[in-house]
Design an enzyme around this catalytic site. Structure first.
Site, mmCIF file in Angstrom:
data_model
loop_
_atom_site.group_PDB
_atom_site.id
_atom_site.type_symbol
_atom_site.label_atom_id
_atom_site.label_comp_id
_atom_site.label_asym_id
_atom_site.label_seq_id
_atom_site.Cartn_x
_atom_site.Cartn_y
_atom_site.Cartn_z
ATOM 1 C CB THR A 150 -1.094 0.083 1.192
ATOM 2 O OG1 THR A 150 -0.235 -0.477 2.347
ATOM 3 C CG2 THR A 150 -2.138 -0.797 1.170
ATOM 4 C CB THR A 151 0.191 4.359 1.209
ATOM 5 O OG1 THR A 151 -0.915 3.649 1.876
ATOM 6 C CG2 THR A 151 -0.374 5.726 1.327
#
Lengths: 226, 264
Positions: free
Chosen positions: B40-41
């Site tokens: 993620t991110t």
């Protein structure tokens, strides 16, 4: 009724070889030599965009002489072979010897059967690392493969250039000196080749994964003047 | 393997993806596992000098699967590629993209333009995403040497490519990272200011999203910070990245964990 002429296998091969050699002799020659930090590839090539020398993989370079479209096909096939092998297994497993073997197999087959023999000679150079040696593999038009430990000359005038290069000295030396020797061997005593008509590339560890780089005309002139 | 030679009519050209298809080498492994690991991110910001990318290091399945994952990769000298989504497919995606660009360069003796790269990846995303239950969402950011500026490209799961003129965010921490960027981003930010803002965005995501890892002072693992400028792809040294996150952490400690006010 007309009878076809009988041609002995010896004569057939001789004719094919002569045909291929003639085609190869039409172009300019090139030389690949090992210097103290890597492998140097020098070709006489007036064209700035139709290359004779190119990159195959991280530590593998390619050079060809003869008919452009034919060695160009071998070059792209080599890049495809190397990239797909590296993708399937690992980058370490892409090896110049295996590539030289598939080239030899293809050239050999085209020479003995099929249509016209290929009018090309190619070489595969490898910059050594760990268990892999620095090597130059020379593959002739009929598929003969030789492994050279110091230098190789390709093209029509190869014997003369070879003799001249040996006469320059048999030690492994710096990039500038090796380039000078190579250019002198290519040109001979009676003429000089301007930097713009030279295609020069090298395989050398400069910190990046990919070791192949081309030398600009400016850099070549500088090195030759040193 | 034999020499891959093709007919003029079936030649795959400089596309590595086409070559793999003709050679019957599968692009990715189809079939489901019970719980794939997710990455993620990542944020990417544009500024005058180029682009800045910051990515967290956590990969999550039911529990944390890895704390030191690298989600930003150097696709080539002037291009960074980042991934979110299924980690396995993402890693494969990075590998294929890197190889595709290099393959093109060697075949054509010319580098693919940044826009060419971003378009090429659209088709690749369709191949990877639509054939399998795993989804990869990449982000491409780089310095366009033909136009002399930084550019950021975001994608959707079906391969749609969207160029962003300010910043791009991908991954589950997007709402938090994007909020920070929306408030802090303005025209004319310097490279250093972009690095600080990007780091703050990832800090916010790590603070609020359970699947995003913030700076890990215990293990000494920090988000990766990369700049791509006219000088090429540069990953910031760990000491500098640590210092940036220490500063944010000290400010946050002083305000007793409250983020508000002057965007800290």
């Amino acid at each position: 009724m007309t009878m076809p002429f009988y041609v002995t296998p010896e004569q057939q091969m001789k004719d094919r070889a002569e045909y291929a050699q003639k085609g190869i002799a039409r172009g300019r020659s090139l030389i690949a030599c090992i210097y103290d930090e890597g492998v140097l590839l020098v070709a006489e090539n007036p064209s700035a965009s139709l290359n004779k020398i190119s990159e195959i993989y991280d530590r593998i370079g390619f050079a060809g002489v003869g008919k452009y479209n034919e060695f160009h096909e071998l070059r792209t096939a080599g890049v495809r072979w190397a990239d797909s092998t590296g993708f399937r297994y690992s980058r370490e497993d892409v090896d110049a010897r295996s590539l030289a073997n598939v080239y030899a197999q293809y050239l050999g087959t085209s020479f003995t059967d099929g249509g016209k023999p290929l009018e090309v000679e190619v070489l595969v150079a490898q910059l050594g690392i760990r268990n892999k040696p620095t090597k130059i593999y020379h593959i002739a038009f009929e598929g003969t493969i030789t492994d050279e430990t110091r230098f190789a000359v390709l093209g029509g005038d190869s014997e003369t250039i070879r003799t001249r290069f040996i006469a320059e000295g048999d030690d492994v030396t710096s990039l500038a000196e090796t380039l000078k020797r190579a250019v002198r061997a290519l040109s001979g005593p009676d003429r000089s080749i301007p930097a713009a008509d030279l295609e020069v590339a090298r395989l050398e560890d400069l910190g990046a994964r990919r070791t192949f780089s081309r030398l600009s005309d400016d850099l070549v002139s500088q090195l030759l003047a040193r | 393997m034999a020499l891959p030679l093709f007919d003029v009519t079936s030649d795959p050209g400089p596309s590595f993806q086409n070559l793999l298809k003709l050679l019957n080498i599968p692009l990715s492994v189809p079939g489901a596992t019970d719980d794939p690991i997710h990455a993620t991110t990542v944020v990417a910001l544009r500024c005058d000098e180029g682009v800045v990318l910051v990515a967290d290091r956590q990969a999550t399945a039911q529990a944390i699967a890895a704390r030191d994952m690298r989600k930003i990769a150097e696709a080539d000298r002037f291009t960074a590629i980042a991934i979110s989504g299924t980690a396995a497919a993402g890693m494969e995606f990075i590998r294929i993209s890197q190889l595709s660009f290099e393959h093109y360069e060697k075949m054509m003796d010319e580098t693919l333009s940044l826009e060419g790269k971003s378009n090429y990846l659209s088709a690749l995303i369709q191949d990877v995403n639509l054939g399998t239950p795993f989804t990869v969402l990449p982000l491409v950011a780089g310095f366009d040497i033909n136009h002399n500026r930084g550019r950021v490209f975001e994608y959707d799961g079906a391969g749609g490519c969207y160029e962003k003129d300010d910043f791009g965010v991908i991954g589950s921490g997007t709402p938090f990272a994007e909020s920070a960027l929306r408030l802090g981003y303005r025209e004319g930010l310097s490279l250093t200011e972009c690095i600080e803002l990007g780091a703050l965005a990832i800090y916010e995501a790590g603070d609020n999203d359970p699947f995003t890892g913030g700076p890990d002072f215990v293990r000494g693992i920090f988000p990766i910070v990369v700049t791509v400028t006219a000088k090429g792809f540069v990953e910031q040294p760990e000491a500098e990245t640590r210092a940036i996150f220490e500063t944010i952490n000290q400010r946050r400690t002083a305000s007793k964990g409250r983020a508000g006010g002057d965007l800290r």
